[in-house]
Design a protein around this motif. Sequence first.
Motif, mmCIF file in Angstrom:
data_model
loop_
_atom_site.group_PDB
_atom_site.id
_atom_site.type_symbol
_atom_site.label_atom_id
_atom_site.label_comp_id
_atom_site.label_asym_id
_atom_site.label_seq_id
_atom_site.Cartn_x
_atom_site.Cartn_y
_atom_site.Cartn_z
ATOM 1 N N LEU A 171 3.743 -5.051 2.781
ATOM 2 C CA LEU A 171 3.418 -5.801 1.574
ATOM 3 C C LEU A 171 4.678 -6.529 1.115
ATOM 4 O O LEU A 171 5.716 -5.912 0.892
ATOM 5 C CB LEU A 171 2.926 -4.849 0.478
ATOM 6 C CG LEU A 171 1.763 -3.925 0.861
ATOM 7 C CD1 LEU A 171 1.448 -2.966 -0.285
ATOM 8 C CD2 LEU A 171 0.535 -4.733 1.242
ATOM 9 N N ARG A 172 4.582 -7.847 1.009
ATOM 10 C CA ARG A 172 5.739 -8.637 0.577
ATOM 11 C C ARG A 172 5.266 -9.883 -0.157
ATOM 12 O O ARG A 172 4.105 -10.284 -0.060
ATOM 13 C CB ARG A 172 6.613 -9.026 1.768
ATOM 14 C CG ARG A 172 5.891 -9.783 2.856
ATOM 15 C CD ARG A 172 6.844 -10.445 3.876
ATOM 16 N NE ARG A 172 7.913 -9.605 4.328
ATOM 17 C CZ ARG A 172 7.880 -8.827 5.409
ATOM 18 N NH1 ARG A 172 6.768 -8.807 6.156
ATOM 19 N NH2 ARG A 172 8.902 -8.105 5.767
ATOM 20 N N SER B 276 -0.863 -7.648 -1.339
ATOM 21 C CA SER B 276 0.478 -7.961 -1.844
ATOM 22 C C SER B 276 0.394 -8.798 -3.118
ATOM 23 O O SER B 276 1.122 -8.548 -4.097
ATOM 24 C CB SER B 276 1.288 -8.709 -0.787
ATOM 25 O OG SER B 276 1.476 -7.928 0.371
ATOM 26 N N SER C 43 1.733 -7.260 -6.689
ATOM 27 C CA SER C 43 2.958 -7.851 -7.220
ATOM 28 C C SER C 43 3.003 -7.734 -8.748
ATOM 29 O O SER C 43 4.081 -7.860 -9.351
ATOM 30 C CB SER C 43 3.068 -9.315 -6.791
ATOM 31 O OG SER C 43 2.017 -10.092 -7.354
#
Length: 229
Positions: free
Chosen positions: A179-180, A222, A226
């Motif tokens: 996850l980015r 992601s 966030s």
Amino acid sequence: MTSSQIPPITEADIAEFLVNTPSFFERHAEVLAAVTIASPHGQRAVSLHERQAEMLRDKIKGLEHRVMDMVRHGGENAAIAHKMHQWARDLAAVRDPAALPQAVEQGMRALFDVPQVALRVWGTAPTYAGAAFTEGVSEDVRSFASSLTMPFCGPNLGFEATAWLPDAPQAQSLALLPLREGAIDSAEQPAFGLLVLGSHDPQRFDATMGTDFLARMAELASSALSRLR
């Protein structure tokens, strides 16, 4: 050059002559009618015309199978796309960011029939310090997640993150989704989380499977998670 020095005519020579001289059969049509060859469907001999017809039927049958496979795969892809759309809607409807990790996991289990799901997020806002979804993450796991630029699929090789699953010993195959921020293959962006999918079926997450849908799932997760940062 004597006759003994002339190289013998080979089958390749004859084949090349016939390919390059189609008018031969126009001048000698009786040859086509007289030629018989063995049928692949039995011991009987068939005419060249019949053999060509059999070859065409086999070719058509093969094309029909390919079309059926394409239709089947198209239907499966459409069903997955519909589930992804529903999952994205469900995540967007979550108002409390702290409830997002559970929503991600529930969606994976309910919509995509994944038996085991685990999720960890790090670098979160102080508000979420001590939450279950932030615990048990070592520096090795963080580095490993950041090194992934696409989903990993394969057998359970004892990855540290596998211990997050509710019944890790039963997980025979895994999918690990980093996850980015942004696209999953943005190597310059360190991962801020890892989504672990496990199945008792060794073939569920096979190393040779396509990962396009898994990559889109990672990016959707992601984007939603966030909000915890």
